[in-house]
Design a protein around this motif. Structure first.
Motif, PDB file in Angstrom:
ATOM      1  N   THR A 406       1.180  -0.923   0.056  1.00 34.52           N
ATOM      2  CA  THR A 406      -0.402   0.104  -0.334  1.00 34.52           C
ATOM      3  C   THR A 406       1.261   0.969  -0.016  1.00 34.52           C
ATOM      4  N   PHE A 407       2.344   0.752   0.271  1.00 30.41           N
ATOM      5  CA  PHE A 407       3.125   1.997   0.407  1.00 30.41           C
ATOM      6  C   PHE A 407       3.745   3.071  -0.741  1.00 30.41           C
ATOM      7  N   PRO A 408       3.618   3.572  -0.961  1.00 31.71           N
ATOM      8  CA  PRO A 408       4.120   3.801  -2.735  1.00 31.71           C
ATOM      9  C   PRO A 408       5.890   3.874  -2.756  1.00 31.71           C
ATOM     10  N   THR A 409       5.625   2.740  -3.411  1.00 31.51           N
ATOM     11  CA  THR A 409       6.904   2.169  -4.176  1.00 31.51           C
ATOM     12  C   THR A 409       7.098   2.024  -5.368  1.00 31.51           C
ATOM     13  N   PRO A 410       8.473   2.614  -6.209  1.00 36.26           N
ATOM     14  CA  PRO A 410       8.523   1.929  -7.500  1.00 36.26           C
ATOM     15  C   PRO A 410       8.203   0.381  -7.628  1.00 36.26           C
ATOM     16  N   PRO A 411       8.384   0.840  -8.724  1.00 35.08           N
ATOM     17  CA  PRO A 411       7.643  -1.111  -9.327  1.00 35.08           C
ATOM     18  C   PRO A 411       9.579  -2.051  -8.794  1.00 35.08           C
TER      19      PRO A 411
END
Lengths: 446, 265
Positions: A406-411
């Motif tokens: 859910t945390f914005p992480t890069p692919p």
């Protein structure tokens, strides 16, 4: 209690109990002075050594090379204002520092400093007194010292001290078990519990050589027993302010400080007595005939004690504090089982030797049995459990990787495009994307 | 003087001076400890009185030529068992004094009656057992550090069965306590790694904001202010929400002062 020990000691051990009253008095004063001086010394010593280990100089203002620092601190402490918390339980608040310091002094009454010497025309051993169960006196005193810490925390009427004292109650009881078990092998080898006879039994080999496992366990558990780093959880300053002595000030605080350092000296002295040959001279010195007679042994004894204190300081300078549950698990699940298995082996060796087996066979056969029947299966079970745990962890890891975070992480498969030439030159010497594999071929001279 | 003080052999039941002095000092202390244990209201004080009694008993054993027994008494009873008692009592709380309300009618009288009866019975029994007995000097069995050896010999020969039975009883009690106190863990024990992962996944990896420390107050009820001057609801403790949070600076900046007037919760 020590005078009672003197009263009762005469029956069994020659050389004690029938000494004149004034010689006992001289010895009492000498032991007291020795402990106070050792405390003052070890505080400065510790600060100096830890300082060197941390690339500092340490105290160097008071007296030559700062040696009088702890004396000055002691005087300062005694003259400080005494603050008693409003919620304190007064009688116990007063009693706790006394209960902490007194047993620490009493424990030293059975430690042998040296052989028989001539003192004002009397032949007497350099030891205040001895009992057939002398080592147990030290043990009893260390178990009474717990009261000082536990009660001080409770009587302060404050949260952090209470937590500190709860921790220390659990900790000291747990590590006392390990400490007591590690002495058992020494009792078996010397067939005595009296300190002077244990030293006498080490005239050939010091017990650290045949009983190294016991020595290692003793050394670890006394660090827990004396609340020293890395096992200083009852006074963990980053968690509990000051732990059990947070609410103490002035002379009462000094008593706790004194007790802690005397305890350190006592366990070092007991380690010397039980495992390091007591007052006997170490190897190259022992070639000299007079090394083990007269007053010289006191010097060897003190040197050994200081060497062990150095190890204490070294530990403190090196290791971080353990987490509480890891610490308890280490005591109960590692030290005590290893100790029990080791005692089993030592007892078997002892029994076989008593039955006139040749020395080598009597040593190898029980060790082989213990290794094959207990240690190896135990290790296999442990390894199996560890492997199972690791497998489950890996599965969890895979499951977790499936879930979308859910945390914005890069692919994970992100590739960073090479920035256009214009941009790269504009940002002076730092290319926008300096990642392995995507390094831009831009010349970054300017 | 010291020759008299040293525990000499008992001659026809005559007590050496040192032993007599020790007895008359320690006897009253141990009695006072026993009485204090019953009478003191505070549980910790009560437990400490019991500790004093036990230590005196240990000293008595040492005087009576049983140094091993005496020291084991101090190590085991005072050093381990009573510390565990204290451990539990400290968890109960410091104001846990006894309530003096009688829950059962006439219980106190009945208890006193039975108590006195039991004390009389024990006193008579013990008294009769010792009449006509000559005190014996233990020097002979104690010779050559033999206190430990003699105790061990008796334990492992004559009283072996009783000894083993007692140890079995203790083990059963210990296992029983563990079974009663054991709680089955649901699922696996969280590891440091899984806890960290949970925390990141929760959407809030950082801790909750602390209470505000403002010029008007620093109580735990003081709410922290967000950069735009509004109250951060997360900084107020769950139980304190019904109290009007201290807004601190009355001249808190109005959110409208900012071009970006997004008011966050």
């Amino acid at each position: 209690m020590s005078h009672l020990a003197v009263l009762a000691a005469g029956q069994n051990l020659p050389g004690f109990g029938n000494q004149p009253f004034w010689i006992s008095l001289i010895k009492v004063v000498a032991v007291f002075a020795f402990l106070v001086i050792m405390t003052l010394f070890s505080i400065v010593f510790e600060r100096k050594v830890v300082g060197r280990m941390q690339n500092r100089i340490g105290p160097n203002r008071t007296g030559p090379w700062g040696v009088l620092q702890s004396l000055a601190d002691g005087v300062k402490l005694a003259f400080k204002e005494e603050i008693i918390p409003a919620l304190a339980d007064k009688p116990i608040y007063f009693l706790a520092p006394i209960l902490s310091a007194t047993p620490a002094f009493v424990a030293f009454s059975v430690i042998p400093f040296g052989p028989e010497v001539s003192m004002f025309g009397h032949r007497t051993a350099l030891q205040l007194t001895d009992l057939p169960v002398g080592v147990l006196v030290v043990f009893a005193c260390s178990s009474l010292g717990v009261y000082g810490i536990v009660l001080s925390g409770w009587a302060s009427g404050s949260t952090y001290p209470l937590l500190g004292s709860l921790r220390s109650a659990a900790q000291m009881i747990s590590y006392e078990v390990g400490m007591g078990l590690s002495m058992v092998a020494v009792f078996l080898f010397s067939s005595s519990m009296s300190t002077s006879q244990i030293v006498a039994a080490q005239s050939h080999t010091w017990y650290i050589i045949p009983l190294f496992v016991s020595f290692a366990i003793y050394a670890i558990s006394v660090v827990g027993e004396t609340n020293r780093a890395p096992f200083d959880l009852p006074e963990a300053e980053s968690e509990l302010v000051g732990g059990f002595h947070t609410e103490y000030s002035s002379f009462k605080f000094a008593m706790f400080f004194l007790a802690e350092y005397i305890n350190m000296v006592t366990v070092s002295a007991l380690a010397t007595t039980l495992f390091l040959g007591g007052w006997r001279a170490p190897w190259p010195l022992s070639l000299w005939h007079g090394a083990n007679s007269g007053w010289w042994p006191m010097l060897w004894f003190t040197a050994k004690v200081i060497a062990i204190i150095f190890a204490f300081v070294w530990l403190r300078g090196t290791l971080p504090r353990l987490r509480y549950d890891q610490f308890m698990a280490f005591g109960w699940k590692m030290l005590i089982p290893i100790n029990l298995v080791w005692i089993l082996a030592v007892t078997s060796i002892h029994v076989l030797r008593d039955r006139n087996w040749p020395a080598w066979e009597a040593t190898i056969v029980p060790l082989a049995f213990v290794l094959l029947l207990i240690v190896v299966p135990g290790l296999m079970i442990w390894e199996g459990a560890a492997a199972r745990r690791a497998g489950q962890d890996a599965e969890d890891e895979e499951d977790a990787a499936q879930e979308r975070p859910t945390f914005p992480t890069p692919p994970m498969d992100l590739t960073i495009p090479t920035p256009p030439r214009r941009l790269a030159t504009a940002s002076v010497s730092r290319p926008a994307a300096e990642l392995p594999g995507t390094r831009s071929e831009v010349d970054t001279d300017g | 003087m010291s020759a008299v003080l040293a525990a000499g052999p008992l001659v026809n039941g005559q007590v050496p001076l040192g032993e007599a002095i020790a007895f008359w000092i320690l006897g009253p202390i141990s009695l006072a400890g026993a009485i204090g244990m019953v009478l003191l209201r505070n549980a910790i004080h009560s437990a400490l009185s019991l500790v004093a009694t036990m230590m005196c008993l240990g000293a008595f054993y040492i005087i009576e030529q049983g140094p091993f027994l005496g020291l084991v008494q101090i190590i085991v009873y005072t050093g381990a068992i009573m510390i565990l008692f204290l451990f539990v009592l400290m968890l109960v709380g410091r104001d846990a004094s006894d309530s003096i309300v009688e829950t059962l009618r006439g219980q106190r009288w009945a208890a006193a009656l039975f108590g006195i009866g039991f004390a009389l019975m024990v006193a008579l029994g013990v008294g009769r057992a010792f009449t006509g007995e000559r005190p014996v000097n233990l020097d002979k069995p104690n010779v050559d550090g033999g206190n430990v050896t003699s105790v061990a010999e008796l334990l492992f020969t004559k009283y072996l069965f009783a000894f083993e039975l007692t140890s079995a009883l203790l083990i059963v009690a210990a296992v029983g306590a563990m079974v009663l106190a054991h709680i089955e863990r649901e699922g696996r024990k969280p590891t440091q790694k899984s806890l960290a992962r949970e925390r990141i996944r929760s959407g809030r990896p950082q801790p909750l904001p602390g209470p505000g420390v403002l010029s008007t107050g620093n109580s735990i009820g003081t709410a922290a202010l967000l950069p735009d001057g509004t109250i951060s609801q997360e900084s107020v403790m769950a139980g304190l929400q019904e109290f009007p949070p201290d807004t601190g600076n009355p001249r808190a900046l109005d959110p409208a002062d900012y071009g970006d007037s997004e008011v966050r919760q």
